[in-house]
Design an enzyme around this catalytic site. Structure first.
Site, short mmCIF file in Angstrom:
data_model
loop_
_atom_site.label_atom_id
_atom_site.label_comp_id
_atom_site.label_asym_id
_atom_site.label_seq_id
_atom_site.Cartn_x
_atom_site.Cartn_y
_atom_site.Cartn_z
N ASP A 40 0.94 -1.18 -0.02
CA ASP A 40 0.01 0.04 0.18
C ASP A 40 0.96 1.09 0.07
O ASP A 40 2.21 1.03 0.32
CB ASP A 40 -0.85 0.10 1.11
CG ASP A 40 -2.24 0.91 0.85
OD1 ASP A 40 -3.23 0.19 0.68
OD2 ASP A 40 -2.13 2.19 0.97
N THR A 94 -10.65 2.98 -7.92
CA THR A 94 -10.92 3.11 -9.36
C THR A 94 -12.13 4.32 -9.23
O THR A 94 -13.37 4.16 -9.53
CB THR A 94 -11.66 2.16 -10.18
OG1 THR A 94 -12.44 1.24 -9.43
CG2 THR A 94 -10.57 1.20 -10.45
N THR A 132 -12.94 -2.54 -9.91
CA THR A 132 -14.23 -2.61 -10.79
C THR A 132 -13.35 -1.67 -12.02
O THR A 132 -13.21 -0.52 -11.45
CB THR A 132 -15.23 -2.00 -9.92
OG1 THR A 132 -15.45 -2.86 -9.05
CG2 THR A 132 -16.44 -1.76 -11.08
N ASN A 225 -24.58 -5.69 -10.32
CA ASN A 225 -24.91 -4.67 -9.49
C ASN A 225 -26.35 -3.85 -9.99
O ASN A 225 -27.16 -3.63 -9.24
CB ASN A 225 -23.67 -3.67 -9.13
CG ASN A 225 -22.78 -4.48 -8.17
OD1 ASN A 225 -23.27 -5.55 -7.67
ND2 ASN A 225 -21.87 -3.95 -7.74
N ASN A 236 -38.66 -0.49 -3.46
CA ASN A 236 -38.92 0.64 -2.74
C ASN A 236 -40.17 1.58 -3.34
O ASN A 236 -40.85 1.87 -2.56
CB ASN A 236 -37.76 1.61 -3.08
CG ASN A 236 -36.54 1.18 -1.97
OD1 ASN A 236 -36.97 0.45 -0.88
ND2 ASN A 236 -35.51 1.59 -2.14
N TYR A 267 -33.04 -8.82 -1.63
CA TYR A 267 -33.12 -7.25 -1.92
C TYR A 267 -34.46 -6.88 -2.21
O TYR A 267 -34.81 -5.97 -3.27
CB TYR A 267 -32.12 -6.88 -2.91
CG TYR A 267 -30.59 -7.10 -2.56
CD1 TYR A 267 -30.22 -5.99 -1.83
CD2 TYR A 267 -29.85 -8.14 -2.70
CE1 TYR A 267 -28.87 -6.11 -1.33
CE2 TYR A 267 -28.77 -8.26 -2.27
CZ TYR A 267 -28.20 -7.09 -1.66
OH TYR A 267 -26.80 -7.26 -1.06
N GLY A 275 -27.09 2.59 -0.87
CA GLY A 275 -26.05 3.56 -0.59
C GLY A 275 -24.92 2.50 -1.01
O GLY A 275 -24.61 1.54 -1.45
N CYS A 278 -20.36 0.69 -4.09
CA CYS A 278 -20.77 0.15 -5.31
C CYS A 278 -21.77 0.20 -6.05
O CYS A 278 -21.93 0.80 -7.24
CB CYS A 278 -20.23 -1.42 -4.97
SG CYS A 278 -18.65 -1.92 -4.64
N LYS A 336 -24.86 0.67 5.78
CA LYS A 336 -25.75 -0.38 5.93
C LYS A 336 -25.30 -0.81 7.49
O LYS A 336 -24.20 -0.26 7.82
CB LYS A 336 -25.44 -1.73 4.99
CG LYS A 336 -23.88 -2.14 4.84
CD LYS A 336 -23.74 -2.94 3.60
CE LYS A 336 -24.42 -4.24 3.86
NZ LYS A 336 -23.73 -5.16 5.21
N1 LIG Z 1 -15.56 -1.84 -0.99
C1 LIG Z 1 -16.13 -2.51 -1.41
O1 LIG Z 1 -17.35 -2.71 -0.98
C2 LIG Z 1 -15.97 -3.04 -3.04
C3 LIG Z 1 -16.59 -4.20 -3.56
C4 LIG Z 1 -16.35 -4.76 -4.77
C5 LIG Z 1 -15.20 -4.00 -5.64
N2 LIG Z 1 -14.85 -3.09 -5.26
C6 LIG Z 1 -13.77 -2.28 -6.01
O2 LIG Z 1 -12.40 -2.56 -5.39
C7 LIG Z 1 -11.65 -1.47 -5.43
C8 LIG Z 1 -11.05 -1.09 -4.51
O3 LIG Z 1 -11.89 -0.63 -3.55
P1 LIG Z 1 -11.70 -0.19 -1.89
O4 LIG Z 1 -13.10 -0.19 -1.39
O5 LIG Z 1 -11.10 -1.35 -1.42
O6 LIG Z 1 -10.96 1.06 -1.93
P2 LIG Z 1 -10.11 1.75 -0.76
O7 LIG Z 1 -9.98 3.18 -1.14
O8 LIG Z 1 -10.70 1.50 0.33
O9 LIG Z 1 -8.81 0.97 -0.73
C9 LIG Z 1 -7.83 1.25 -1.73
C10 LIG Z 1 -6.38 1.13 -1.41
O10 LIG Z 1 -5.41 1.14 -2.16
C11 LIG Z 1 -4.20 1.96 -1.86
N3 LIG Z 1 -3.57 2.48 -2.94
C12 LIG Z 1 -3.79 3.59 -3.91
N4 LIG Z 1 -2.68 3.74 -4.55
C13 LIG Z 1 -1.74 2.56 -4.53
C14 LIG Z 1 -0.75 2.02 -5.28
N5 LIG Z 1 -0.28 2.88 -6.09
N6 LIG Z 1 -0.02 1.31 -4.63
C15 LIG Z 1 -0.58 0.52 -3.63
N7 LIG Z 1 -1.74 0.85 -2.88
C16 LIG Z 1 -2.52 1.84 -3.44
C17 LIG Z 1 -4.80 2.95 -0.80
O11 LIG Z 1 -3.85 3.59 0.07
C18 LIG Z 1 -5.96 2.35 -0.26
O12 LIG Z 1 -5.57 1.61 0.85
C19 LIG Z 1 -12.48 -0.22 -6.42
O13 LIG Z 1 -12.27 -0.49 -7.66
C20 LIG Z 1 -13.78 -1.01 -5.93
O14 LIG Z 1 -14.95 -0.35 -7.00
C21 LIG Z 1 -14.86 -2.52 -3.76
#
Ligand SMILES: NC(=O)c1ccc[n+]([C@@H]2O[C@H](COP(=O)([O-])OP(=O)(O)OC[C@H]3O[C@@H](n4cnc5c(N)ncnc54)[C@H](O)[C@@H]3O)[C@@H](O)[C@H]2O)c1
Length: 454
Positions: A40, A94, A132, A225, A236, A267, A275, A278, A336
């Site tokens: 990270d 993303t 994503t 999704n 709703n 659902y 909310g 995603c 949630k």
């Molecule tokens: N959170 C969810 O519920 C969920 C569910 C399905 C898919 N996703 C997808 O997963 C992806 C990540 O989501 P998230 O919620 O975990 O994001 P987040 O923001 O919680 O975590 C991202 C992490 O990546 C780190 N990071 C950024 N740049 C970096 C780099 N160059 N090298 C290493 N680490 C780096 C950040 O410091 C952070 O800790 C997104 O595309 C999201 O759409 C998330």
């Protein structure tokens, strides 16, 4: 949960991006026996993992990371992670862009470094993109970076899979270990075979696996999704219809709907809008995608519009019920239960709207007060306890079905003189006992049936 799988021992994986999704993936792989190296850019995240703590709030994550700290390390070098492992999961953010698509800026930056390290490696490496991305991005943008920078051929010298997760915050560990299915978009058969074998080793439920090319997997992620949000917006709408029909109850109707196997019972609650990080953005991205290829986006747009309308409907309801100079308590700020995440939270939006209308608003949440404060600032009062929040209010709205709120007793809301109004968005309380203690309004039910005035 079953723990170590002997087939995972001595295998090494890396996880790049240790946020809300990446840190649970790293923990689950270590829990099953993998040696995991996490990467990270945030020093606090790296320190937390190396000290055996969860870098984000997620039930069970602290314990899982701590129990497996001998197999889980973190650092800031992608090169080191690639050289140490033979499979790497990319799980960086993303962010949504103005037109509804997703930015690849973090994914691209990571892929450059991944490719530089692959260039140095003699053996085969599997890259798994779990973030994503928009349909077309893996083949159109990720593959060229990996190939050009590494000087190697995707599908031959290294493999690439697009494999997003369908987890819900609050239950990520369970969802990751027991998915309905695993989705794999693959550069070639070997890449897909290796990732499928990882899921078979790590998941407790030996899930079905859907394997396909990149574009179909990218479309499937957004489609799942968007289909679920369509269902929520339908449900709703049904709830709002029930509220206006004598004798109608959304729970009774939804139970019948759920018995039809073409529909299923998930659902279909009929409560507040969706909310989180995603659902809202994936629905908007689906609409943007349809528009970009000349297809009408109206179904996904309508889903989003219905969702946005839910908070307006509730704002209006509270405004009708609140006495002059009265106070409303918004209970539940996380999007949630069992998470502290407030992205696109209906509770936060309701508190914000009401405060903008000049209402006195107090808020309470078991876990999300700090995150909500970043959004609501000084516009609302922050209650120190649930009791505090209830006792100082005239109208109470339960916006998130936290277990703690299901324990509220009728005595806690009853008072001498003017009865309180209790709006139970998720119908977690017993309408009959609460309608003796206050003016109880269960969303999705006709409140006149309970003797509550309009
Ligand atoms: N959170 C969810 O519920 C969920 C569910 C399905 C898919 N996703 C997808 O997963 C992806 C990540 O989501 P998230 O919620 O975990 O994001 P987040 O923001 O919680 O975590 C991202 C992490 O990546 C780190 N990071 C950024 N740049 C970096 C780099 N160059 N090298 C290493 N680490 C780096 C950040 O410091 C952070 O800790 C997104 O595309 C999201 O759409 C998330």
């Amino acid at each position: 949960m079953n723990s170590i799988n002997p087939a995972c021992l001595n295998r090494v994986a890396s996880v790049i991006g240790l946020g809300k999704l990446g840190s649970p993936i790293a923990a689950c792989l270590a829990h099953k026996g993998y040696r995991v190296h996490g990467v990270d850019v945030a020093p606090a995240v790296i320190d937390a993992v190396n000290e055996g703590r969860a870098p984000v709030f997620e039930p069970g994550l602290d314990v899982m990371i701590n129990n497996n700290k001998s197999r889980l390390t973190a650092g800031n070098s992608i090169r080191e992670a690639i050289l140490l492992s033979d499979i790497s999961f990319i799980v960086v953010a993303t962010p949504s862009e103005e037109m509804g698509g997703f930015s690849l800026k973090y994914v691209k930056a990571v892929c450059e470094e991944v490719a530089q390290a692959i260039r140095e490696k003699s053996g085969w490496h599997l890259v798994v993109l779990a973030s994503t991305v928009m349909p077309g991005a893996t083949q159109g943008e990720v593959v060229p970076i990996l190939q050009e920078v590494s000087g190697k051929k995707c599908g031959v010298d290294f493999g690439l899979c697009y494999s997003p997760e369908f987890i819900a915050l609050g239950t990520v560990l369970h969802d990751y270990l027991n998915p309905d299915f695993a989705l794999i978009g693959e550069s070639d058969k070997k890449a897909g075979d290796v990732l499928e074998s990882v899921y078979m080793q790590v998941c407790d439920n030996k899930p079905r696996v859907a394997r396909m090319n990149f574009i179909n997997a990218e479309l499937a992620k957004l489609s799942v999704n968007t289909f679920v949000t369509t269902k929520i917006s339908f449900s709703n709408t049904l709830a709002r219809v029930c509220e206006n029909l004598h004798g109608a109850n959304v729970d009774v109707v939804s139970e019948a709907l759920g018995l039809d196997t073409r529909i299923g019972n998930k659902y279909l609650k009929g409560a507040v809008g969706y909310g989180g990080p995603c659902f809202p953005r994936d629905t908007i991205a689906f609409a943007a995608l349809a528009r970009s290829v000349g297809v009408s986006p109206e179904l996904a747009e309508a889903t989003d519009r219905v969702n946005q309308a839910q908070v307006s409907i509730l704002t209006e309801l509270v405004s009708r019920k609140i006495p002059k100079n009265g106070r409303v308590a918004v209970l539940g700020l996380s999007y949630k239960p069992n998470t502290n995440v407030t992205e696109e939270s209906q509770g936060v939006m309701l508190a914000q709207r009401l405060s903008e209308l000049g209402r006195k608003v107090s808020v309470f949440d078991p876990k999300a007060m700090e995150n909500a404060q970043k959004k609501l600032g000084g516009k609302v009062a922050y209650s120190s306890s649930l009791e505090d929040s209830i006792s100082s209010s005239d109208v109470i709205v339960i916006m998130t079905p936290w277990e703690q709120f299901a324990q509220i007793s009728p005595d806690a809301v009853s008072r001498e003189g003017n009865r309180r109004v209790l709006i139970d968005a998720w119908r977690i309380l017993d309408p009959h006992s609460f309608s003796k203690a206050c003016d109880y309004i269960g969303l999705g039910m006709n409140s006149r049936d309970l003797g509550c005035p309009d």
